[in-house]
Scaffold this active site. Structure first.
Site, PDB file in Angstrom:
ATOM      1  N   SER A 127       0.839  -1.197   0.000  1.00 37.10           N
ATOM      2  CA  SER A 127       0.000   0.000   0.000  1.00 37.10           C
ATOM      3  C   SER A 127       0.871   1.243   0.000  1.00 37.10           C
ATOM      4  CB  SER A 127      -0.860  -0.013   1.266  1.00 37.10           C
ATOM      5  OG  SER A 127      -1.438   1.249   1.476  1.00 37.10           O
ATOM      6  N   TYR A 152      -1.832  -0.978  10.862  1.00 34.86           N
ATOM      7  CA  TYR A 152      -2.087  -1.545   9.535  1.00 34.86           C
ATOM      8  C   TYR A 152      -0.942  -1.205   8.574  1.00 34.86           C
ATOM      9  CZ  TYR A 152      -3.582  -1.631   4.715  1.00 34.86           C
ATOM     10  OH  TYR A 152      -3.602  -1.824   3.355  1.00 34.86           O
ATOM     11  N   LYS A 156       2.284  -3.604   6.655  1.00 34.38           N
ATOM     12  CA  LYS A 156       2.679  -3.628   5.241  1.00 34.38           C
ATOM     13  C   LYS A 156       4.170  -3.316   5.116  1.00 34.38           C
ATOM     14  CE  LYS A 156      -1.316  -4.559   3.326  1.00 34.38           C
ATOM     15  NZ  LYS A 156      -1.532  -5.884   2.695  1.00 34.38           N
TER      16      LYS A 156
END
Lengths: 341, 341
Positions: A127, A152, A156
């Protein structure tokens, strides 16, 4: 065609299901692994309708190592596209350990089983959030990563680091990391699309739920950013374009590329109000909104440099804002309650 | 005294075993969990001799969740000191996935079992390596972290991030992160000490193996750094001082401190040649050395600001360079082959 067989983890999800279609249309065979925690088996049934193909699917959690190993015993994969993971920013702040365990732990389990089975080809679903607050725009792949403000995003980033270190240690690994900007829209059939559970975290699913009458109005967070209309600017990309980027990534991986990272975006920034207007036009529906204060952690603008993906993957997003909105509206109006309808 | 019962993971290791002694001397009860992969049960037997106490020890790997759960079923811990992990920088570059799985995966498993059992007090064994290349000296706890150049350092950074996020989400957690500088020396008894397997990764075990005749000479990597004598400057700290820092950290944790981070160092930088001279003086042995080129990734100088630990933990290192070397030499000369002798 075992040289063409791709394992897609999280293949029942929004981007996963669209990518499965593009893979099949490009001539790949696909096996899906998904724990169906945030997705529905119905999406796979619809992908089967669309592609007119039966897709072998395993209801497996990536924290269940023996179950992953079983899947690798049954098939000889050429490579893996790893989508599976938790993805809600707000939830990740409330339940950080779950996010690290599922996302980082799940990735490590998958990588370990891959290595044991001699499968060292991977496309990873990352992302643009790994860039943190942009130091410059457009964001190119050399922009520093890390400094994410939520668990989150950190998961990643951590997985990217693990993949980069694995490739540095063993040049038999070929890993393509794809950094998504803001995927929106749906397959042209209207049969599959984004199906958030509860209140949507992302703008466009919220907008379309307002348009379909499920929610009274949209909250726009901040109209005093340094952008043309003051609302936040993002790089929205049609999910079918994004999915085709994965097919290009699989081909790049097959060329024994080592460790590579590419942005998947359009390079064009659109504001929240641009998106609302485009959606109103495409749907013929009014989307009432109110201006709310900025949310902590949000940045004014974020959009991609698309040069590297164009040069190196030979891939470029094709679909415009209107197509994103038309396709989203088709999905939303055909499936007002998502896969539960 | 269950309110005083501390689980020490990696309690058979170098710093773990020394800390167990200090904990017991400070009135705590200790249970050890260790997979004995890089350590020896002999070290625990010697700690038992030194403390004249039987220490409950579980040969358990942190990747084996049911085994961890069993240990938590058998005891009601007040808190955990988490030392267990792989620690060789060079090996971490060759086997990155193992390092992430063991260190990050092991920590996540431990945290998950702790949370399930309502145990939310933790002291974590981190490292000054999380600071990466120093932007300024002395390194204080506000120095940016991340940007580590090797997987070992990244695993420490990632675990710190997980702990910080967990504490932000749930204020029932109390976590003290201790960033070690360069632990050296041994318990005054000479019965326990650092017992590297194969070629030592750290300077002082190498120096002492040269002095005891196990290795012909020391390689000094770089004599052209911007330091008084051109060789690398580090902050060496006596392992008994360091261990007492853990007792102070356990007390801080017990005060419901939330998330805290402290350097454990002396604040004094010593060069490689300073250390060689001090060791020669303490041991009465000659330590021949040759100058080799700089190693990639090494920095010229690295030493701690000790202000925060002094103010907040009430802890300060007491032992000087000579004591570090005398104690190291006692261990080395009494145990020329470590615990295998």
């Amino acid at each position: 065609m075992s040289g063409n067989l791709i394992l897609v983890t999280g293949g029942a999800g929004y981007i996963g299901s669209h990518t499965v279609i593009e893979l099949i249309e490009a001539g790949y065979d696909v096996v899906i692994l998904d724990n169906l925690v945030n997705s529905s088996f119905e999406s796979i049934k619809r992908v089967e309708e669309i592609t007119n193909r039966k897709i072998t699917t395993y209801n497996v959690d990536l924290l269940d190592v023996p179950a992953i190993e079983d899947v690798f015993q049954k098939h000889q994969f050429f490579g893996v596209i790893h989508f599976a993971g938790l993805k809600a920013v707000g939830e990740s702040c409330r339940r950080p350990l779950s996010y690290y365990r599922v996302n980082v732990g799940g990735a490590m389990n998958l990588l370990n089983v891959m290595e044991k089975n001699g499968i060292r080809n991977l496309v990873f679903s990352s992302s643009a959030t790994v860039y943190g607050t942009p130091k410059y725009l457009p964001l190119d792949e050399k922009h520093p990563t890390g400094g994410c403000t939520n668990p989150y995003g950190k998961t990643k980033f951590v997985i990217e680091e693990i993949l980069s270190d694995i490739c540095a240690a063993d040049n038999n690994w070929n890993v393509v990391v794809l950094r998504y900007f803001n995927p929106v829209g749906s397959h042209v059939s209207g049969k599959i699309g984004e199906d958030p559970q509860g209140i949507p975290n992302n703008l466009m699913p919220f907008v379309s739920q307002v348009a379909v009458g499920k929610r009274p109005e949209l909250s726009v967070y901040g109209d005093d950013y340094d952008t043309p209309d003051g609302t936040g600017v993002r790089d929205y990309i049609h999910v079918v374009d994004l999915s085709q980027g994965h097919v290009a990534a699989v081909k790049r991986m097959a060329s024994k590329c080592g460790f590579k990272t590419y942005n998947l975006g359009t390079g064009v920034g659109c504001s929240v109000l641009d998106m609302v207007k485009a959606f109103e036009k495409a749907s013929g529906k009014k989307v009432p909104y109110t201006i709310q204060p900025r949310r902590p952690g949000d940045v004014g603008s974020c959009y991609a440099s698309t040069t590297l993906a164009a040069e190196d993957l030979g891939w470029k997003a094709q679909k415009d804002l209107n197509e994103m909105c038309v396709d989203l509206w088709r999905w939303q109006s055909m499936n007002p309650n998502g896969y539960r309808s």
